[in-house]
Design a protein around this motif. Structure first.
Motif, mmCIF file in Angstrom:
data_model
loop_
_atom_site.group_PDB
_atom_site.id
_atom_site.type_symbol
_atom_site.label_atom_id
_atom_site.label_comp_id
_atom_site.label_asym_id
_atom_site.label_seq_id
_atom_site.Cartn_x
_atom_site.Cartn_y
_atom_site.Cartn_z
ATOM 1 N N THR A 1 4.781 7.237 0.778
ATOM 2 C CA THR A 1 3.577 7.910 1.362
ATOM 3 C C THR A 1 2.203 6.300 0.616
ATOM 4 O OG1 THR A 1 1.463 9.645 1.534
ATOM 5 C CG2 THR A 1 2.690 9.037 -0.434
ATOM 6 N N CYS A 2 1.417 7.405 1.073
ATOM 7 C CA CYS A 2 -0.233 6.523 0.873
ATOM 8 C C CYS A 2 -0.661 6.716 -1.120
ATOM 9 C CB CYS A 2 -1.239 6.025 1.449
ATOM 10 S SG CYS A 2 -1.917 7.472 2.703
ATOM 11 N N GLU A 3 -0.837 6.227 -1.461
ATOM 12 C CA GLU A 3 -1.833 6.438 -2.917
ATOM 13 C C GLU A 3 -2.923 7.966 -3.045
ATOM 14 O OE1 GLU A 3 -2.988 3.704 -5.742
ATOM 15 O OE2 GLU A 3 -3.954 2.236 -4.019
ATOM 16 N N GLY B 1 0.757 -1.383 0.110
ATOM 17 C CA GLY B 1 -0.268 -0.136 0.229
ATOM 18 C C GLY B 1 1.028 1.192 -0.135
ATOM 19 N N ASP B 2 1.995 0.713 0.342
ATOM 20 C CA ASP B 2 3.103 2.430 0.293
ATOM 21 C C ASP B 2 3.475 2.924 -0.962
ATOM 22 O OD1 ASP B 2 3.198 2.565 3.077
ATOM 23 O OD2 ASP B 2 4.746 1.088 3.123
ATOM 24 N N GLU C 1 2.578 -3.386 -2.870
ATOM 25 C CA GLU C 1 1.656 -4.397 -3.421
ATOM 26 C C GLU C 1 0.622 -4.315 -2.555
ATOM 27 O OE1 GLU C 1 -0.357 -8.255 -2.380
ATOM 28 O OE2 GLU C 1 1.940 -8.242 -1.435
ATOM 29 N N GLY C 2 -0.744 -3.613 -4.667
ATOM 30 C CA GLY C 2 -1.800 -2.878 -4.248
ATOM 31 C C GLY C 2 -2.310 -2.123 -4.282
ATOM 32 N N VAL C 3 -1.267 -1.081 -4.370
ATOM 33 C CA VAL C 3 -0.955 0.116 -5.240
ATOM 34 C C VAL C 3 -1.551 0.261 -6.424
ATOM 35 C CG1 VAL C 3 0.531 2.767 -5.509
ATOM 36 C CG2 VAL C 3 0.674 1.236 -3.455
ATOM 37 N N GLU C 4 -2.307 0.681 -7.104
ATOM 38 C CA GLU C 4 -3.368 0.901 -7.888
ATOM 39 C C GLU C 4 -3.511 2.171 -8.998
ATOM 40 O OE1 GLU C 4 -7.550 -0.889 -7.856
ATOM 41 O OE2 GLU C 4 -6.528 -3.081 -7.355
ATOM 42 N N ASP C 5 -3.950 3.165 -8.284
ATOM 43 C CA ASP C 5 -3.730 4.583 -8.663
ATOM 44 C C ASP C 5 -2.189 5.739 -9.450
ATOM 45 O OD1 ASP C 5 -6.499 4.412 -8.834
ATOM 46 O OD2 ASP C 5 -6.272 5.239 -6.744
ATOM 47 N N VAL C 6 -1.323 4.801 -8.745
ATOM 48 C CA VAL C 6 0.181 5.209 -9.692
ATOM 49 C C VAL C 6 1.402 4.356 -10.414
ATOM 50 C CG1 VAL C 6 0.000 7.624 -8.122
ATOM 51 C CG2 VAL C 6 0.676 5.818 -7.156
ATOM 52 N N ALA C 7 2.048 4.866 -10.810
ATOM 53 C CA ALA C 7 2.894 4.237 -11.541
ATOM 54 C C ALA C 7 4.056 4.912 -11.356
ATOM 55 C CB ALA C 7 2.875 3.348 -12.441
ATOM 56 N N PRO C 8 5.469 3.265 -11.164
ATOM 57 C CA PRO C 8 7.162 4.024 -11.023
ATOM 58 C C PRO C 8 7.088 5.439 -12.221
ATOM 59 C CG PRO C 8 7.226 2.027 -10.483
ATOM 60 C CD PRO C 8 5.582 1.965 -11.264
ATOM 61 N N GLY C 9 7.700 6.785 -12.495
ATOM 62 C CA GLY C 9 7.709 7.374 -13.114
ATOM 63 C C GLY C 9 7.024 8.572 -13.343
#
Length: 324
Positions: free
Chosen positions: A100-102, A28-29, A74-82
Motif C-alpha cells: 500500500t502507500c503511506e 512510494g510503496d 524509495e521515497g517513503v518517509e512517514d513509516v519504517a520497518p517494524g
C-alpha cells in the motif's frame, strides 16, 4: 505467501487459499505483514461482482487490516520497518503480505491490539466521517441508527453516544436491540414488529429525529425520512437490504431536511488528511477505553468462507476478524 483468492465470481464457498509470490515494494510503496484483517458486508457482494467496486480477477477480499511494516520503497518517509500500522485497501487484505502507500496507513499505539485495529478503519471510519464531516453532529441531538447491530450500525451507536447524542437503535430482532443497548443506545425500535416512522415520532414527542443513519435502504428508508425533524439530516450509508429506495423529494421540501451521501471510500482519496485525523481520533478513544469495538469472532484465513457466510446470513453482531 498464503492468500485468499477470488478467481471466479460466486459465493464464499468458491474462494480458494493458495500460495502466491511475495510482493516487492516499489518507489512510494509500503510492504506490510498482515496480523489481522476484517470482513464487511460488502465483501459478500464484491466476490459476486455485485458491488460498486469491481476488481480484476483474481483478487483477495478484505478492505482493512493491521500489521507490521516489513519493508519500504524509495521515497517513503512517514513509516519504517517494524512500525505497527493499520490501513485501508478497498480490497486485497486477506493475505499474509500487502502493498500500500503511506497515505493509507496510520501508526498504531502499542495499547491497541491488531485485532481491534483491523476492524476500525471501514465501519468506524465511515461512521465518524458521516457524523463529523457530513452531518456536523452536535452534542444533545437525537440519532436514529438503522441496522444497529451490524458493523456500521454498531459503530454508529457507539460513536454517537461518545459524541453526546441520544441514540435510538433500530433493528429487526430483540436480540439485536439488546446488543445495541449494551453499546449505549438509549431507546430501541424493532422494525419487524413496530412501525418505524410512528415509533420514532413517538419517542421524540412528535418532533422527529435530528439525524438518520441508514446503511439498510429498502422500504425502511422512506419511513425513516418521514420521521426526521425539521432541518434534519438523512445519511445515506448503504443498501444492505439490496434495494435502492426511490425517495419522494416533496418530503425533503416539506421538512426542510437534507439527504447527505456518505461515500467514505472516495473521501479517503480526496481528503487523506481528514481521514488520518479521524483515524487518530478513533485510536485515541480506544486508548482511553471510551470505544471498545465488539469482535463477533476471529477466524483463521482457511475459514474465511465460513466467516463470509455468517455475515451474509445476518448472524453477525459486531466485527468479523481474520488472522492470516
Amino acid at each position: 505467501m498464503k492468500a485468499c483468492l477470488c478467481k471466479a465470481f460466486g459465493p464464499p464457498s468458491s474462494l480458494v487459499i493458495e500460495d502466491i509470490a511475495d510482493p516487492v515494494p516499489g518507489p512510494g510503496d509500503v510492504l506490510v505483514r498482515v496480523r489481522a484483517c476484517a470482513l464487511n458486508f460488502f465483501d459478500t457482494l464484491i466476490i459476486q461482482n455485485k458491488y460498486q467496486t469491481k476488481p480484476a480477477l483474481p483478487f483477495s477480499p478484505s478492505a482493512e487490516f493491521a500489521g507490521v511494516v516489513e519493508a519500504i520503497g524509495e521515497g517513503v518517509e512517514d513509516v519504517a520497518p517494524g512500525d505497527r500500522v493499520m490501513g485501508y485497501l478497498g480490497y486485497g487484505g486477506a493475505r499474509e503480505l500487502v502493498i500500500t502507500c503511506e497515505d493509507r496507513l496510520v501508526k498504531l499505539p502499542d495499547e491497541v491490539s491488531f485485532e481491534a485495529a483491523a476492524g476500525l478503519t471501514v465501519t468506524y471510519g465511515t461512521t465518524l466521517h458521516a457524523f463529523r464531516d457530513r452531518a456536523k453532529l452536535q452534542q444533545g441531538e437525537t440519532v436514529a441508527v438503522l441496522g444497529a447491530s451490524g458493523g456500521v450500525g454498531q459503530a454508529a451507536v457507539e460513536i454517537a453516544t461518545i459524541m453526546g447524542c441520544r441514540v435510538i437503535a433500530c433493528a429487526s430482532s430483540d436480540e439485536k436491540l439488546a446488543f445495541a443497548r449494551s453499546l449505549g443506545a438509549a431507546e430501541t425500535v424493532n422494525y419487524s414488529t413496530q412501525p418505524l416512522k410512528e415509533t420514532l415520532k413517538g419517542l421524540t414527542n412528535g418532533e422527529g429525529v435530528d439525524v438518520v443513519y441508514d446503511p439498510v435502504g429498502g422500504e425502511l428508508a422512506e419511513q425513516a425520512l418521514r420521521a426526521t425533524a425539521w432541518e434534519g439530516r438523512f445519511l445515506v450509508i448503504g443498501f444492505a437490504a439490496g434495494e435502492i429506495p426511490k425517495i419522494p423529494l416533496n418530503l425533503v421540501l416539506l421538512k426542510g431536511c437534507d439527504i447527505r451521501g456518505v461515500f467514505w471510500g472516495e473521501a479517503v482519496v480526496r481528503d487523506p488528511e481528514g481521514h488520518q485525523e479521524n483515524m487518530r481520533q478513533l485510536l485515541e478513544w480506544v486508548g482511553q477505553g471510551r470505544l471498545n469495538p465488539h469482535i463477533h469472532a476471529i477466524y483463521p484465513l482457511e475459514d474465511i468462507s465460513t466467516a463470509l457466510e455468517e455475515i451474509a446470513a445476518r448472524k453477525v453482531l459486531g466485527k468479523v476478524i481474520v488472522t492470516p
